[in-house]
Design an enzyme around this catalytic site. Sequence first.
Site, PDB file in Angstrom:
ATOM      1  N   HIS A   1      54.059   6.264 -43.792  1.00 52.52           N
ATOM      2  CA  HIS A   1      53.185   5.336 -44.523  1.00 52.52           C
ATOM      3  C   HIS A   1      52.310   6.038 -45.563  1.00 52.52           C
ATOM      4  CE1 HIS A   1      53.548   2.283 -40.971  1.00 52.52           C
ATOM      5  NE2 HIS A   1      54.556   2.205 -41.810  1.00 52.52           N
TER       6      HIS A   1
ATOM      7  N   GLU B   1      48.751   1.884 -22.566  1.00 53.08           N
ATOM      8  CA  GLU B   1      49.241   0.511 -22.342  1.00 53.08           C
ATOM      9  C   GLU B   1      50.736   0.477 -22.641  1.00 53.08           C
ATOM     10  OE1 GLU B   1      47.172  -1.902 -21.583  1.00 53.08           O
ATOM     11  OE2 GLU B   1      45.296  -0.799 -21.969  1.00 53.08           O
TER      12      GLU B   1
ATOM     13  N   CYS C   1      44.504   9.456 -67.467  1.00 57.79           N
ATOM     14  CA  CYS C   1      44.689   8.336 -68.408  1.00 57.79           C
ATOM     15  C   CYS C   1      43.643   7.226 -68.264  1.00 57.79           C
ATOM     16  CB  CYS C   1      46.095   7.752 -68.256  1.00 57.79           C
ATOM     17  SG  CYS C   1      46.303   6.755 -66.777  1.00 57.79           S
TER      18      CYS C   1
ATOM     19  N   CYS D   1      41.729   7.243 -63.071  1.00 58.52           N
ATOM     20  CA  CYS D   1      42.560   8.439 -63.256  1.00 58.52           C
ATOM     21  C   CYS D   1      41.881   9.421 -64.223  1.00 58.52           C
ATOM     22  CB  CYS D   1      43.923   8.017 -63.816  1.00 58.52           C
ATOM     23  SG  CYS D   1      45.009   9.398 -64.194  1.00 58.52           S
TER      24      CYS D   1
ATOM     25  N   GLY E   1      51.458   6.704 -28.784  1.00 55.85           N
ATOM     26  CA  GLY E   1      50.438   5.798 -29.306  1.00 55.85           C
ATOM     27  C   GLY E   1      50.872   4.859 -30.404  1.00 55.85           C
TER      28      GLY E   1
ATOM     29  N   CYS F   1      50.035   6.218 -64.709  1.00 55.25           N
ATOM     30  CA  CYS F   1      50.780   7.437 -65.083  1.00 55.25           C
ATOM     31  C   CYS F   1      51.332   8.173 -63.870  1.00 55.25           C
ATOM     32  CB  CYS F   1      49.930   8.362 -65.953  1.00 55.25           C
ATOM     33  SG  CYS F   1      48.622   9.230 -65.077  1.00 55.25           S
TER      34      CYS F   1
ATOM     35  N   ASN G   1      51.303   6.464 -23.758  1.00 51.33           N
ATOM     36  CA  ASN G   1      50.473   5.342 -24.212  1.00 51.33           C
ATOM     37  C   ASN G   1      49.733   4.804 -22.991  1.00 51.33           C
ATOM     38  OD1 ASN G   1      49.500   2.799 -25.309  1.00 51.33           O
ATOM     39  ND2 ASN G   1      51.163   2.869 -26.804  1.00 51.33           N
TER      40      ASN G   1
ATOM     41  N   CYS H   1      47.656   7.557 -59.510  1.00 54.67           N
ATOM     42  CA  CYS H   1      47.346   6.671 -60.631  1.00 54.67           C
ATOM     43  C   CYS H   1      48.357   5.528 -60.671  1.00 54.67           C
ATOM     44  CB  CYS H   1      47.366   7.443 -61.947  1.00 54.67           C
ATOM     45  SG  CYS H   1      47.058   6.353 -63.351  1.00 54.67           S
TER      46      CYS H   1
HETATM   47  N1  APR Z   1      46.399   7.689 -26.647  1.00 53.47           N
HETATM   48  C1  APR Z   1      47.627   7.166 -26.900  1.00 53.47           C
HETATM   49  N2  APR Z   1      47.817   5.886 -27.283  1.00 53.47           N
HETATM   50  C2  APR Z   1      46.724   5.116 -27.440  1.00 53.47           C
HETATM   51  C3  APR Z   1      45.409   5.599 -27.205  1.00 53.47           C
HETATM   52  C4  APR Z   1      45.269   6.953 -26.787  1.00 53.47           C
HETATM   53  N3  APR Z   1      44.077   7.506 -26.555  1.00 53.47           N
HETATM   54  N4  APR Z   1      44.536   4.581 -27.443  1.00 53.47           N
HETATM   55  C5  APR Z   1      45.279   3.519 -27.818  1.00 53.47           C
HETATM   56  N5  APR Z   1      46.599   3.829 -27.815  1.00 53.47           N
HETATM   57  C6  APR Z   1      47.751   2.985 -28.165  1.00 53.47           C
HETATM   58  C7  APR Z   1      47.549   1.501 -27.984  1.00 53.47           C
HETATM   59  O1  APR Z   1      47.798   1.122 -26.632  1.00 53.47           O
HETATM   60  C8  APR Z   1      48.593   0.928 -28.961  1.00 53.47           C
HETATM   61  O2  APR Z   1      49.860   0.800 -28.332  1.00 53.47           O
HETATM   62  O3  APR Z   1      47.991   3.160 -29.545  1.00 53.47           O
HETATM   63  C9  APR Z   1      48.687   2.009 -30.048  1.00 53.47           C
HETATM   64  C10 APR Z   1      48.067   1.664 -31.390  1.00 53.47           C
HETATM   65  O4  APR Z   1      48.735   0.568 -31.939  1.00 53.47           O
HETATM   66  P1  APR Z   1      48.585   0.112 -33.480  1.00 53.47           P
HETATM   67  O5  APR Z   1      47.143   0.038 -33.860  1.00 53.47           O
HETATM   68  O6  APR Z   1      49.402  -1.097 -33.687  1.00 53.47           O
HETATM   69  O7  APR Z   1      49.177   1.359 -34.257  1.00 53.47           O
HETATM   70  P2  APR Z   1      50.610   1.653 -34.831  1.00 53.47           P
HETATM   71  O8  APR Z   1      51.705   1.246 -33.924  1.00 53.47           O
HETATM   72  O9  APR Z   1      50.544   3.054 -35.308  1.00 53.47           O
HETATM   73  O10 APR Z   1      50.604   0.699 -36.093  1.00 53.47           O
HETATM   74  C11 APR Z   1      51.594   0.862 -37.040  1.00 53.47           C
HETATM   75  O11 APR Z   1      50.485  -0.657 -38.531  1.00 53.47           O
HETATM   76  O12 APR Z   1      48.889  -1.605 -39.960  1.00 53.47           O
HETATM   77  C12 APR Z   1      49.915  -0.703 -39.826  1.00 53.47           C
HETATM   78  O13 APR Z   1      50.242   1.029 -41.353  1.00 53.47           O
HETATM   79  C13 APR Z   1      49.548   0.714 -40.169  1.00 53.47           C
HETATM   80  O14 APR Z   1      50.610   2.738 -39.437  1.00 53.47           O
HETATM   81  C14 APR Z   1      50.060   1.514 -39.005  1.00 53.47           C
HETATM   82  C15 APR Z   1      51.096   0.594 -38.427  1.00 53.47           C
END
Ligand code: APR
Length: 255
Positions: free
Chosen positions: A122, A219, A154, A151, A191, A133, A217, A130
């Site tokens: 991302h 969750e 430019c 910029c 995560g 340019c 993760n 810019c």
């Molecule tokens: N360690 C590991 N995981 C964690 C922790 C932690 N300490 N705390 C929270 N999480 C987990 C949450 O349970 C969740 O599953 O991190 C995840 C975060 O989810 P999102 O916020 O949706 O992040 P992500 O999947 O990276 O989002 C993808 O969404 O808006 C766009 O461009 C943005 O790159 C981003 C993309």
Amino acid sequence: MPTLERRLLKAAHMMRTAGNLTVFTGAGVSVESGIPPFRGSSGLWQKYDPQVLDLGYFHHNPLDSWRVIREIFYDFFGKAKPNAAHLALAKLEEMGLLRCIITQNIDNLHQEAGNTIIHEFHGNSQVLRCTQCEQHFPAGEIDLAVLPPKCLHCGALLKPDFIFFGEAIPMDAFHLSQEAARIADVFVIIGSTGEVMPANQIPVIAKQSGAKIIEINPEPSHYTHAITDVYLGGKAGEIMPRLMRKIENNLSSKN
Ligand code: APR
């Protein structure tokens, strides 16, 4: 299901013996650096309106977008430092065990920790581009006291070099991430909810190409019951150091 300790041992063994270990990170890896995730009850989108990162909105309302962008990504994120999970990943690369990181994060913390092979799906907030340019500038060289920033070459509007809603994934990062996923034999997801397309297809490509999937993760995510082989429920900043101790113990007992 085996205990967390047993699953940690299994994951450590898989990572130590992998022929091609690749890590995929989402916002969760940076939560313990003080950067909130996007989604969930404490997520950024609870406080801010995501339309400020919509490409069309940004071009019509650059000042409005930039005020929020400066607050989130420069005043606040800019001060974040790598946490124990980022540092463990840098150590894995230094030990020659990690091939690359694919990250959805734009916070530059994997680079600050010391990793060198990073596919930024991302983009990166520490570079401004810019809109006319295409010249790139390190964010630190641009004065954000006066908005919107212009910029130096430019005079046109500058935009952070991370992707906004409605913008295409950088081609290089897209292809390199797909290729890395195809050739990985062990693939670690840290995560990420797995809700955002097309990034969420990268771990699926790894699985379909034969990789074993480890997930860290606190969750369960969209991946957990669909593709994950070894689920390590806990925070990245706690699980990664525990994994590293097991990997290092295992290596030293083999020497
Ligand atoms: N360690 C590991 N995981 C964690 C922790 C932690 N300490 N705390 C929270 N999480 C987990 C949450 O349970 C969740 O599953 O991190 C995840 C975060 O989810 P999102 O916020 O949706 O992040 P992500 O999947 O990276 O989002 C993808 O969404 O808006 C766009 O461009 C943005 O790159 C981003 C993309």
